[in-house]
Design a protein around this motif. Structure first.
Motif, PDB file in Angstrom:
ATOM      1  N   UNK A   1      -8.472   1.173  12.338  1.00 34.23           N
ATOM      2  CA  UNK A   1      -7.049   1.221  12.631  1.00 34.23           C
ATOM      3  C   UNK A   1      -6.722   2.554  13.295  1.00 34.23           C
TER       4      UNK A   1
ATOM      5  N   UNK B   1       0.848  -1.191   0.000  1.00 30.62           N
ATOM      6  CA  UNK B   1       0.000   0.000   0.000  1.00 30.62           C
ATOM      7  C   UNK B   1       0.888   1.247   0.000  1.00 30.62           C
TER       8      UNK B   1
ATOM      9  N   UNK C   1      -5.484   8.253   3.497  1.00 32.46           N
ATOM     10  CA  UNK C   1      -5.637   6.824   3.725  1.00 32.46           C
ATOM     11  C   UNK C   1      -4.687   6.044   2.847  1.00 32.46           C
ATOM     12  N   UNK C   2      -4.914   4.756   2.766  1.00 31.68           N
ATOM     13  CA  UNK C   2      -4.026   3.880   2.019  1.00 31.68           C
ATOM     14  C   UNK C   2      -4.605   3.508   0.663  1.00 31.68           C
TER      15      UNK C   2
ATOM     16  N   UNK D   1      -4.556   9.449  14.319  1.00 35.81           N
ATOM     17  CA  UNK D   1      -5.156   9.350  12.994  1.00 35.81           C
ATOM     18  C   UNK D   1      -5.902   8.020  12.958  1.00 35.81           C
TER      19      UNK D   1
ATOM     20  N   UNK E   1     -13.025  -2.570   9.345  1.00 34.65           N
ATOM     21  CA  UNK E   1     -11.908  -2.579  10.285  1.00 34.65           C
ATOM     22  C   UNK E   1     -11.611  -1.149  10.702  1.00 34.65           C
TER      23      UNK E   1
ATOM     24  N   UNK F   1     -14.327  -4.452   3.684  1.00 34.46           N
ATOM     25  CA  UNK F   1     -14.116  -5.606   2.820  1.00 34.46           C
ATOM     26  C   UNK F   1     -15.456  -6.090   2.319  1.00 34.46           C
TER      27      UNK F   1
ATOM     28  N   UNK G   1      -8.398  12.745  11.464  1.00 38.87           N
ATOM     29  CA  UNK G   1      -7.406  13.243  12.422  1.00 38.87           C
ATOM     30  C   UNK G   1      -8.141  13.755  13.645  1.00 38.87           C
TER      31      UNK G   1
ATOM     32  N   UNK H   1      -9.586   1.258   1.882  1.00 38.87           N
ATOM     33  CA  UNK H   1      -9.363   2.155   3.009  1.00 38.87           C
ATOM     34  C   UNK H   1     -10.025   3.514   2.825  1.00 38.87           C
ATOM     35  N   UNK H   2     -10.502   4.038   3.932  1.00 37.32           N
ATOM     36  CA  UNK H   2     -10.985   5.409   3.940  1.00 37.32           C
ATOM     37  C   UNK H   2      -9.823   6.380   4.029  1.00 37.32           C
ATOM     38  N   UNK H   3     -10.106   7.682   3.895  1.00 39.89           N
ATOM     39  CA  UNK H   3      -9.051   8.688   3.893  1.00 39.89           C
ATOM     40  C   UNK H   3      -8.531   9.045   5.272  1.00 39.89           C
ATOM     41  N   UNK H   4      -9.181   8.540   6.318  1.00 41.63           N
ATOM     42  CA  UNK H   4      -8.697   8.794   7.669  1.00 41.63           C
ATOM     43  C   UNK H   4      -9.353   9.998   8.322  1.00 41.63           C
TER      44      UNK H   4
ATOM     45  N   UNK I   1      -9.016  -5.185   1.248  1.00 38.90           N
ATOM     46  CA  UNK I   1      -9.612  -4.148   2.076  1.00 38.90           C
ATOM     47  C   UNK I   1      -9.467  -2.813   1.363  1.00 38.90           C
TER      48      UNK I   1
ATOM     49  N   UNK J   1      -8.195   5.358  10.877  1.00 43.06           N
ATOM     50  CA  UNK J   1      -8.481   4.948   9.503  1.00 43.06           C
ATOM     51  C   UNK J   1      -9.390   3.724   9.533  1.00 43.06           C
TER      52      UNK J   1
END
Lengths: 111, 116
Positions: free
Chosen positions: B36, A36, A43-44, B91, B34, B97, B112, B107-110, B105, B93
């Motif tokens: 993180x 990634x 994000x990733x 942060x 998920x 899935x 802060x 991922x979202x942009x997170x 998976x 995230x």
């Protein structure tokens, strides 16, 4: 126990030069591996993944990775780096449906 | 396809307040989501796994009463940081899935979170 190791915390590369990021894993079964990329504050994004089959995997943005079972490695490569490739790169291992990430490698691209 | 959004992208709150973060799969149904946590210059650490309609499974060392996770629908999961303290600043995230078992998976942009 399963683990993912990225030996290089930080890599500096000149624009146009080749790039190789190392990833080693420890896993008792056939590993499912991912690379990634994360830009600052983002994000990733998945670059590529290996589940089975051909050990040379092609990804997005010109990246490729080679799975080597004998070396427990899944190194990421790009022949010619662009300034926009500056980011944090994470190798990850799927362990029973959960991702375990390496510590990451920060890539800096110089003009 | 396979877009995951998070809201808000940034939040600043006072110590002792609760903060809710939303994670949505915009164009697919996510049976599993998920959460993180990522500290500066560090890797992602899995906090919990949530399956739609069931209780979340928390990783060792994560306080389930501090980090409340709800996965009420196939497109929405929420993380509520209760009685936030400065050490909860991080942060966060989420990822989603499509179905159970081995799969990618997204991922979202997170988000802060800063707790003052």
């Amino acid at each position: 126990a399963q683990s993912v190791t990225q030996p290089d915390i930080h890599i500096t590369v000149s624009e146009g030069a080749s790039l190789e990021l190392r990833c080693n894993y420890s896993y008792g079964a056939t590993p499912y591996l991912f690379w990634y990329v994360q830009s600052p504050g983002q994000g990733l994004q998945l670059l590529l993944k290996y589940f089975s089959g051909d050990t040379l995997v092609q990804g997005i943005k010109g990246f490729e990775a080679e799975f080597k079972r004998s070396q427990s490695s899944f190194n990421l490569r790009k022949p010619s780096v662009h300034w926009s490739d500056a980011a944090e790169y994470f190798c990850a291992l799927d362990s029973w449906g959960k991702l375990q990430f390496g510590a990451g490698t920060q890539v800096v691209v110089t003009p | 396809g396979a877009v995951v959004s998070q809201h808000p992208s940034r939040v600043i709150c006072k110590s002792g307040t609760s903060v809710k973060i939303e994670c949505r799969s915009l164009d697919f149904q996510a049976t599993t989501m998920f959460w993180y946590r990522q500290f500066p210059k560090q890797s992602l650490m899995l906090m919990a796994t949530s399956n739609e309609g069931s209780k979340a499974t928390y990783e060792q060392g994560v306080e389930k009463d501090k980090f409340l996770i709800n996965h009420a629908s196939l497109t929405l999961s929420t993380l509520t940081v209760t009685s936030a303290h400065p050490e909860d600043s991080s942060f966060y995230i989420c990822s989603a899935r499509r179905d159970r078992g081995l799969n990618e998976q997204f991922f979202g942009p997170g988000t802060r979170l800063t707790v003052l």
